[in-house]
Motif scaffolding. Structure first.
Motif, mmCIF file in Angstrom:
data_model
loop_
_atom_site.group_PDB
_atom_site.id
_atom_site.type_symbol
_atom_site.label_atom_id
_atom_site.label_comp_id
_atom_site.label_asym_id
_atom_site.label_seq_id
_atom_site.Cartn_x
_atom_site.Cartn_y
_atom_site.Cartn_z
ATOM 1 N N UNK A 181 0.822 -1.207 0.000
ATOM 2 C CA UNK A 181 0.000 0.000 0.000
ATOM 3 C C UNK A 181 0.854 1.255 0.000
ATOM 4 N N UNK A 182 1.971 1.211 0.716
ATOM 5 C CA UNK A 182 2.877 2.368 0.695
ATOM 6 C C UNK A 182 3.412 2.631 -0.707
ATOM 7 N N UNK A 183 3.713 1.548 -1.424
ATOM 8 C CA UNK A 183 4.244 1.696 -2.777
ATOM 9 C C UNK A 183 3.186 2.209 -3.745
ATOM 10 N N UNK A 184 1.956 1.731 -3.577
ATOM 11 C CA UNK A 184 0.908 2.044 -4.544
ATOM 12 C C UNK A 184 0.049 3.241 -4.161
ATOM 13 N N UNK A 185 0.075 3.622 -2.875
ATOM 14 C CA UNK A 185 -0.683 4.793 -2.429
ATOM 15 C C UNK A 185 0.184 5.646 -1.500
ATOM 16 N N UNK A 186 1.281 6.167 -2.022
ATOM 17 C CA UNK A 186 2.214 6.921 -1.178
ATOM 18 C C UNK A 186 1.622 8.209 -0.624
ATOM 19 N N UNK A 187 0.497 8.659 -1.174
ATOM 20 C CA UNK A 187 -0.080 9.921 -0.733
ATOM 21 C C UNK A 187 -0.822 9.803 0.602
ATOM 22 N N UNK A 188 -1.092 8.594 1.063
ATOM 23 C CA UNK A 188 -1.805 8.424 2.330
ATOM 24 C C UNK A 188 -0.918 8.845 3.500
ATOM 25 N N UNK A 189 -1.533 9.242 4.625
ATOM 26 C CA UNK A 189 -0.745 9.713 5.785
ATOM 27 C C UNK A 189 -0.145 8.542 6.572
ATOM 28 N N UNK A 190 0.865 7.928 6.016
ATOM 29 C CA UNK A 190 1.429 6.723 6.621
ATOM 30 C C UNK A 190 2.189 7.024 7.907
ATOM 31 N N UNK A 191 1.992 6.191 8.942
ATOM 32 C CA UNK A 191 2.828 6.314 10.142
ATOM 33 C C UNK A 191 4.195 5.716 9.862
ATOM 34 N N UNK A 192 5.183 5.946 10.720
ATOM 35 C CA UNK A 192 6.486 5.301 10.516
ATOM 36 C C UNK A 192 6.322 3.787 10.390
ATOM 37 N N UNK A 193 7.007 3.190 9.418
ATOM 38 C CA UNK A 193 6.848 1.764 9.161
ATOM 39 C C UNK A 193 7.226 0.925 10.377
ATOM 40 N N UNK A 194 8.277 1.317 11.094
ATOM 41 C CA UNK A 194 8.717 0.547 12.255
ATOM 42 C C UNK A 194 7.624 0.489 13.324
ATOM 43 N N UNK A 195 6.914 1.604 13.511
ATOM 44 C CA UNK A 195 5.841 1.624 14.502
ATOM 45 C C UNK A 195 4.691 0.713 14.078
ATOM 46 N N UNK A 196 4.395 0.715 12.790
ATOM 47 C CA UNK A 196 3.326 -0.143 12.296
ATOM 48 C C UNK A 196 3.713 -1.617 12.418
ATOM 49 N N UNK A 197 4.979 -1.945 12.117
ATOM 50 C CA UNK A 197 5.446 -3.320 12.274
ATOM 51 C C UNK A 197 5.273 -3.778 13.716
ATOM 52 N N UNK A 198 5.569 -2.886 14.671
ATOM 53 C CA UNK A 198 5.468 -3.255 16.078
ATOM 54 C C UNK A 198 4.016 -3.498 16.475
ATOM 55 N N UNK A 199 3.094 -2.700 15.939
ATOM 56 C CA UNK A 199 1.676 -2.924 16.243
ATOM 57 C C UNK A 199 1.218 -4.275 15.698
ATOM 58 N N UNK A 200 1.720 -4.656 14.540
ATOM 59 C CA UNK A 200 1.385 -5.976 14.003
ATOM 60 C C UNK A 200 1.854 -7.075 14.955
ATOM 61 N N UNK A 201 3.061 -6.926 15.460
ATOM 62 C CA UNK A 201 3.605 -7.940 16.365
ATOM 63 C C UNK A 201 2.776 -8.040 17.647
ATOM 64 N N UNK A 202 2.363 -6.898 18.168
ATOM 65 C CA UNK A 202 1.572 -6.885 19.402
ATOM 66 C C UNK A 202 0.193 -7.491 19.163
ATOM 67 N N UNK A 203 -0.473 -7.078 18.091
ATOM 68 C CA UNK A 203 -1.852 -7.497 17.851
ATOM 69 C C UNK A 203 -1.963 -8.906 17.285
ATOM 70 N N UNK A 204 -1.047 -9.286 16.428
ATOM 71 C CA UNK A 204 -1.162 -10.570 15.743
ATOM 72 C C UNK A 204 -0.410 -11.696 16.447
ATOM 73 N N UNK A 205 0.739 -11.364 17.041
ATOM 74 C CA UNK A 205 1.555 -12.401 17.704
ATOM 75 C C UNK A 205 1.311 -12.389 19.205
ATOM 76 N N UNK A 206 0.960 -11.230 19.745
ATOM 77 C CA UNK A 206 0.700 -11.147 21.178
ATOM 78 C C UNK A 206 1.924 -10.922 22.025
ATOM 79 N N UNK A 207 2.972 -10.313 21.441
ATOM 80 C CA UNK A 207 4.176 -10.014 22.221
ATOM 81 C C UNK A 207 3.997 -8.649 22.886
ATOM 82 N N UNK A 208 4.783 -8.366 23.940
ATOM 83 C CA UNK A 208 4.681 -7.046 24.577
ATOM 84 C C UNK A 208 5.121 -5.949 23.601
ATOM 85 N N UNK A 209 4.524 -4.769 23.721
ATOM 86 C CA UNK A 209 4.946 -3.675 22.840
ATOM 87 C C UNK A 209 6.358 -3.231 23.140
#
Length: 212
Positions: A181-209
């Motif tokens: 989505x970042x590649x195809x819709x760069x105009x969206x207000x994207x948060x830092x990728x590292x922060x988004x990766x961490x949210x995925x880990x917390x929500x999907x894997x269940x590790x501490x933030x």
């Protein structure tokens, strides 16, 4: 610049000399190096031509055909090398820590960062028509290693219990979706990728933030 994107030769490079006898493998490597650079720039395997690769290396087009029967064969070899280098880089990042969660986070962060830095190769790896024409089962290793990393977190009691293969598939889907989505819709207000990766880990894997 990493091993998947060797430095591009300057314009006007003189034709390359003939390899000494027994160094055909060296020429094959140089051809793959050139194909990787060009695929990262073109972001489309169909736009790559063997003649253009030959010019990049400084050899006759017939020399490319000695090593690769057609464009698909060259692109496939280039992507397999790319995946091998990426697997090694991800494993190195993971091995820098003994903490399973930190290792999984390092693995996921590196994958996201690599995709952001090499958007052309990312698109060819995941969105090209080559996937439907040729076997690319070498890509399966990445998912298997991510599942193993998640299993180590679960076994240590640091992640929510569950099926690591299913969780790994969910995580890969989220990571690749975010990058695509970042590649195809760069105009969206994207948060830092590292922060988004961490949210995925917390929500999907269940590790501490990650503590910030």
């Amino acid at each position: 610049m990493d091993a998947t994107t060797p430095a591009r030769p300057g314009t006007g490079t003189a034709p390359r000399g003939r390899n000494p006898r027994g160094q055909g493998e060296r020429l094959r490597t140089e051809i793959i190096d050139a194909a990787l650079r060009m695929l990262d720039e073109l972001a489309d395997d169909q736009a790559l031509s063997l003649r253009a690769v030959a010019r990049e290396v400084g050899i006759a087009a017939t020399s490319v055909y000695i090593h690769f029967a057609d464009r698909d064969a060259l692109v496939l070899a280039a992507l397999e090398r790319c995946y091998s280098d990426l697997l090694r880089a991800v494993d190195d990042a993971e091995s820098a820590t003994t903490d399973p969660v930190a290792a999984l986070r390092a693995r996921t962060t590196l994958l996201g960062a690599w995709s952001r830095e090499h958007p052309g190769l990312y698109k060819v790896l995941h969105e090209s028509t080559l996937i439907r024409r040729r076997d690319m089962s070498f890509r399966d290793e990445m998912g298997q290693r991510m599942a193993a990393a998640i299993r180590r977190c679960m076994d240590a009691g640091l992640a929510a219990p569950g099926d690591p293969e299913t969780v790994a598939l969910d995580l890969r889907t989220a990571v690749h979706g975010a990058v695509s989505l970042r590649l195809n819709q760069p105009e969206l207000p994207w948060p830092p990728l590292e922060e988004q990766m961490d949210r995925f880990l917390v929500k999907l894997v269940g590790v501490p933030p990650l503590a910030r």
